[in-house]
Design a protein around this motif. Structure first.
Motif, short mmCIF file in Angstrom:
data_model
loop_
_atom_site.label_atom_id
_atom_site.label_comp_id
_atom_site.label_asym_id
_atom_site.label_seq_id
_atom_site.Cartn_x
_atom_site.Cartn_y
_atom_site.Cartn_z
N TRP A 159 0.86 -1.17 0.00
CA TRP A 159 0.00 0.00 0.00
C TRP A 159 0.90 1.23 0.00
CZ3 TRP A 159 -1.58 -4.04 3.39
CH2 TRP A 159 -2.76 -4.67 3.00
N ARG A 160 0.30 2.38 0.06
CA ARG A 160 1.07 3.62 -0.04
C ARG A 160 2.11 3.74 1.06
NH1 ARG A 160 -1.20 9.67 -1.11
NH2 ARG A 160 0.85 10.63 -1.24
N TYR A 161 1.74 3.44 2.30
CA TYR A 161 2.67 3.62 3.42
C TYR A 161 2.97 2.33 4.17
CZ TYR A 161 1.61 8.53 2.66
OH TYR A 161 1.46 9.77 2.10
N MET A 162 2.35 1.24 3.81
CA MET A 162 2.49 -0.01 4.57
C MET A 162 2.71 -1.20 3.65
SD MET A 162 2.12 0.84 7.77
CE MET A 162 1.87 -0.71 8.56
N ILE A 163 3.33 -2.22 4.19
CA ILE A 163 3.50 -3.50 3.52
C ILE A 163 2.92 -4.54 4.46
CG2 ILE A 163 5.15 -5.19 2.65
CD1 ILE A 163 7.17 -2.86 2.38
N LEU A 164 2.13 -5.48 3.93
CA LEU A 164 1.64 -6.61 4.71
C LEU A 164 2.36 -7.85 4.22
CD1 LEU A 164 -0.26 -8.10 6.66
CD2 LEU A 164 -1.92 -8.22 4.78
N VAL A 165 3.02 -8.54 5.13
CA VAL A 165 3.71 -9.78 4.80
C VAL A 165 2.97 -10.91 5.49
CG1 VAL A 165 5.88 -11.05 4.94
CG2 VAL A 165 5.92 -8.57 4.64
N VAL A 166 2.50 -11.88 4.71
CA VAL A 166 1.79 -13.04 5.25
C VAL A 166 2.66 -14.26 4.99
CG1 VAL A 166 -0.29 -14.45 5.13
CG2 VAL A 166 -0.44 -11.97 4.74
N ALA A 167 2.99 -14.97 6.07
CA ALA A 167 3.83 -16.16 5.97
C ALA A 167 3.19 -17.28 6.79
CB ALA A 167 5.24 -15.86 6.48
N ASP A 168 3.76 -18.47 6.72
CA ASP A 168 3.27 -19.58 7.52
C ASP A 168 3.29 -19.21 8.99
OD1 ASP A 168 2.87 -21.24 5.32
OD2 ASP A 168 4.86 -22.14 5.45
N GLY A 169 2.13 -19.18 9.62
CA GLY A 169 2.04 -18.95 11.05
C GLY A 169 2.18 -17.51 11.52
N MET A 170 2.25 -16.54 10.60
CA MET A 170 2.37 -15.14 11.04
C MET A 170 1.96 -14.20 9.93
SD MET A 170 5.17 -13.37 9.46
CE MET A 170 5.62 -12.19 10.65
N SER A 171 1.59 -13.00 10.33
CA SER A 171 1.41 -11.90 9.38
C SER A 171 1.91 -10.65 10.09
CB SER A 171 -0.05 -11.76 8.95
OG SER A 171 -0.87 -11.48 10.04
N ARG A 172 2.45 -9.73 9.32
CA ARG A 172 3.03 -8.54 9.93
C ARG A 172 2.88 -7.35 9.00
NH1 ARG A 172 9.03 -7.04 11.82
NH2 ARG A 172 8.51 -4.94 12.47
N PHE A 173 2.45 -6.24 9.57
CA PHE A 173 2.45 -4.98 8.85
C PHE A 173 3.80 -4.32 9.07
CE2 PHE A 173 -2.15 -5.47 9.25
CZ PHE A 173 -2.55 -5.10 7.99
N VAL A 174 4.35 -3.78 8.02
CA VAL A 174 5.65 -3.11 8.08
C VAL A 174 5.50 -1.75 7.45
CG1 VAL A 174 8.08 -3.22 7.42
CG2 VAL A 174 6.83 -5.34 7.82
N SER A 175 5.95 -0.74 8.14
CA SER A 175 5.96 0.60 7.58
C SER A 175 7.19 0.75 6.69
CB SER A 175 6.04 1.62 8.72
OG SER A 175 6.37 2.89 8.21
N TYR A 176 7.05 1.49 5.61
CA TYR A 176 8.22 1.75 4.77
C TYR A 176 9.32 2.43 5.58
CZ TYR A 176 5.72 0.49 0.51
OH TYR A 176 5.04 -0.20 -0.46
N ALA A 177 8.94 3.16 6.64
CA ALA A 177 9.92 3.84 7.48
C ALA A 177 10.80 2.83 8.23
CB ALA A 177 9.22 4.76 8.47
N GLU A 178 10.32 1.60 8.43
CA GLU A 178 11.10 0.57 9.13
C GLU A 178 12.16 -0.08 8.24
OE1 GLU A 178 8.93 -2.22 11.74
OE2 GLU A 178 7.15 -1.15 11.06
N ILE A 179 12.03 0.12 6.94
CA ILE A 179 12.95 -0.51 6.00
C ILE A 179 14.12 0.44 5.76
CG2 ILE A 179 13.22 -1.45 3.68
CD1 ILE A 179 10.19 -2.04 3.76
N PRO A 180 15.32 0.01 6.06
CA PRO A 180 16.46 0.91 5.86
C PRO A 180 16.70 1.19 4.38
CG PRO A 180 17.21 -1.28 6.50
CD PRO A 180 15.71 -1.29 6.57
N SER A 181 17.04 2.41 4.08
CA SER A 181 17.32 2.78 2.69
C SER A 181 18.68 2.26 2.27
CB SER A 181 17.24 4.29 2.50
OG SER A 181 18.19 4.90 3.35
N ILE A 182 18.83 2.02 1.01
CA ILE A 182 20.10 1.58 0.44
C ILE A 182 20.55 2.67 -0.52
CG2 ILE A 182 21.29 -0.20 -0.88
CD1 ILE A 182 19.06 -2.15 -0.01
#
Length: 62
Positions: free
Chosen positions: A16-39
């Motif tokens: 989404w515009r400001y969030m990423i949803l990761v769905v995996a076996d046994g978990m799901s997690r919302f991640v803000s783009y701000a949590e991802i370090p820039s390269i």
């Protein structure tokens, strides 16, 4: 990977515009783009990059 999840266990990634949803076996997690370090010095992703990611995830499911 930032979330310490084996790529083979990831079932779905939604962007989404400001969030990423990761769905995996046994978990799901919302991640803000701000949590991802820039390269620094890396070009932004292209449509081809997202297509390659979708293919890799589809192959991991099989």
């Amino acid at each position: 990977m930032l979330l310490n999840i084996d790529a083979a266990k990831i079932k779905q990634i939604r962007l989404w515009r400001y969030m990423i949803l990761v769905v995996a076996d046994g978990m799901s997690r919302f991640v803000s783009y701000a949590e991802i370090p820039s390269i620094l010095g890396v070009a932004p992703p292209t449509v081809k990059d997202f297509h390659s990611l979708a293919q890799a995830l589809a192959q991991a499911k099989n």
